[in-house]
Design a protein around this motif. Structure first.
Motif, mmCIF file in Angstrom:
data_model
loop_
_atom_site.group_PDB
_atom_site.id
_atom_site.type_symbol
_atom_site.label_atom_id
_atom_site.label_comp_id
_atom_site.label_asym_id
_atom_site.label_seq_id
_atom_site.Cartn_x
_atom_site.Cartn_y
_atom_site.Cartn_z
ATOM 1 N N LEU A 29 -5.271 23.643 6.226
ATOM 2 C CA LEU A 29 -3.820 23.484 6.126
ATOM 3 C C LEU A 29 -3.311 22.586 7.250
ATOM 4 O O LEU A 29 -2.519 21.665 7.013
ATOM 5 C CB LEU A 29 -3.143 24.852 6.186
ATOM 6 C CG LEU A 29 -1.620 24.886 6.177
ATOM 7 C CD1 LEU A 29 -1.063 24.350 4.865
ATOM 8 C CD2 LEU A 29 -1.131 26.314 6.410
ATOM 9 N N ALA A 30 -3.791 22.820 8.467
ATOM 10 C CA ALA A 30 -3.369 22.004 9.612
ATOM 11 C C ALA A 30 -3.745 20.540 9.413
ATOM 12 O O ALA A 30 -2.953 19.639 9.697
ATOM 13 C CB ALA A 30 -3.996 22.541 10.902
ATOM 14 N N ILE A 31 -4.942 20.292 8.905
ATOM 15 C CA ILE A 31 -5.386 18.914 8.679
ATOM 16 C C ILE A 31 -4.532 18.238 7.608
ATOM 17 O O ILE A 31 -4.092 17.092 7.772
ATOM 18 C CB ILE A 31 -6.884 18.880 8.310
ATOM 19 C CG1 ILE A 31 -7.720 19.228 9.549
ATOM 20 C CG2 ILE A 31 -7.292 17.516 7.744
ATOM 21 C CD1 ILE A 31 -9.177 19.494 9.273
ATOM 22 N N MET A 32 -4.252 18.941 6.517
ATOM 23 C CA MET A 32 -3.435 18.373 5.444
ATOM 24 C C MET A 32 -2.010 18.078 5.931
ATOM 25 O O MET A 32 -1.432 17.044 5.594
ATOM 26 C CB MET A 32 -3.416 19.316 4.245
ATOM 27 C CG MET A 32 -4.768 19.382 3.548
ATOM 28 S SD MET A 32 -4.858 20.647 2.264
ATOM 29 C CE MET A 32 -3.795 19.932 1.020
ATOM 30 N N LEU A 33 -1.445 18.972 6.738
ATOM 31 C CA LEU A 33 -0.104 18.734 7.272
ATOM 32 C C LEU A 33 -0.108 17.556 8.247
ATOM 33 O O LEU A 33 0.829 16.752 8.259
ATOM 34 C CB LEU A 33 0.440 19.991 7.937
ATOM 35 C CG LEU A 33 0.778 21.142 6.983
ATOM 36 C CD1 LEU A 33 1.114 22.402 7.767
ATOM 37 C CD2 LEU A 33 1.913 20.780 6.044
ATOM 38 N N ALA A 34 -1.182 17.433 9.046
ATOM 39 C CA ALA A 34 -1.294 16.296 9.970
ATOM 40 C C ALA A 34 -1.381 14.984 9.195
ATOM 41 O O ALA A 34 -0.754 13.982 9.578
ATOM 42 C CB ALA A 34 -2.515 16.468 10.871
ATOM 43 N N GLN A 35 -2.123 14.973 8.096
ATOM 44 C CA GLN A 35 -2.234 13.769 7.274
ATOM 45 C C GLN A 35 -0.869 13.391 6.682
ATOM 46 O O GLN A 35 -0.524 12.210 6.634
ATOM 47 C CB GLN A 35 -3.258 13.982 6.158
ATOM 48 C CG GLN A 35 -4.671 14.053 6.666
ATOM 49 C CD GLN A 35 -5.669 14.488 5.603
ATOM 50 O OE1 GLN A 35 -5.309 15.029 4.558
ATOM 51 N NE2 GLN A 35 -6.943 14.267 5.882
ATOM 52 N N THR A 36 -0.124 14.404 6.240
ATOM 53 C CA THR A 36 1.213 14.148 5.690
ATOM 54 C C THR A 36 2.132 13.587 6.758
ATOM 55 O O THR A 36 2.865 12.616 6.514
ATOM 56 C CB THR A 36 1.813 15.447 5.104
ATOM 57 O OG1 THR A 36 0.966 15.923 4.059
ATOM 58 C CG2 THR A 36 3.213 15.217 4.570
ATOM 59 N N LEU A 37 2.088 14.155 7.949
ATOM 60 C CA LEU A 37 2.923 13.678 9.054
ATOM 61 C C LEU A 37 2.578 12.230 9.403
ATOM 62 O O LEU A 37 3.465 11.384 9.593
ATOM 63 C CB LEU A 37 2.740 14.582 10.269
ATOM 64 C CG LEU A 37 3.569 14.289 11.501
ATOM 65 C CD1 LEU A 37 5.066 14.398 11.182
ATOM 66 C CD2 LEU A 37 3.208 15.253 12.613
#
Length: 66
Positions: free
Chosen positions: A46-54
């Motif tokens: 989840l953290a990685i996916m949110l970082a990619q979105t950011l």
């Protein structure tokens, strides 16, 4: 306002009705519940996916933090 930026959806009851809501659009209470209930691997993903979105939003709109 629902932004639906990450595409990571969860069910949340809002005003008595169930809806699909992106993680970043969930209430903080719901976000904490999701994090608490999920595995370490899930939360890491989840953290990685949110970082990619950011990163994608920053790149698209040329946003830099000084």
């Amino acid at each position: 306002m629902k932004c639906n930026l990450s595409g990571i959806y969860f069910r949340e009851k809002i005003n008595g009705r169930w809806d699909n809501v992106c993680f970043e659009d969930c209430s903080e209470e719901k976000q904490k519940k999701i994090i608490k209930e999920k595995s370490k691997e899930f939360v890491g993903g989840l953290a990685i996916m949110l970082a990619q979105t950011l990163k994608e939003v920053g790149d698209r709109f040329n946003i830099l933090k000084e």
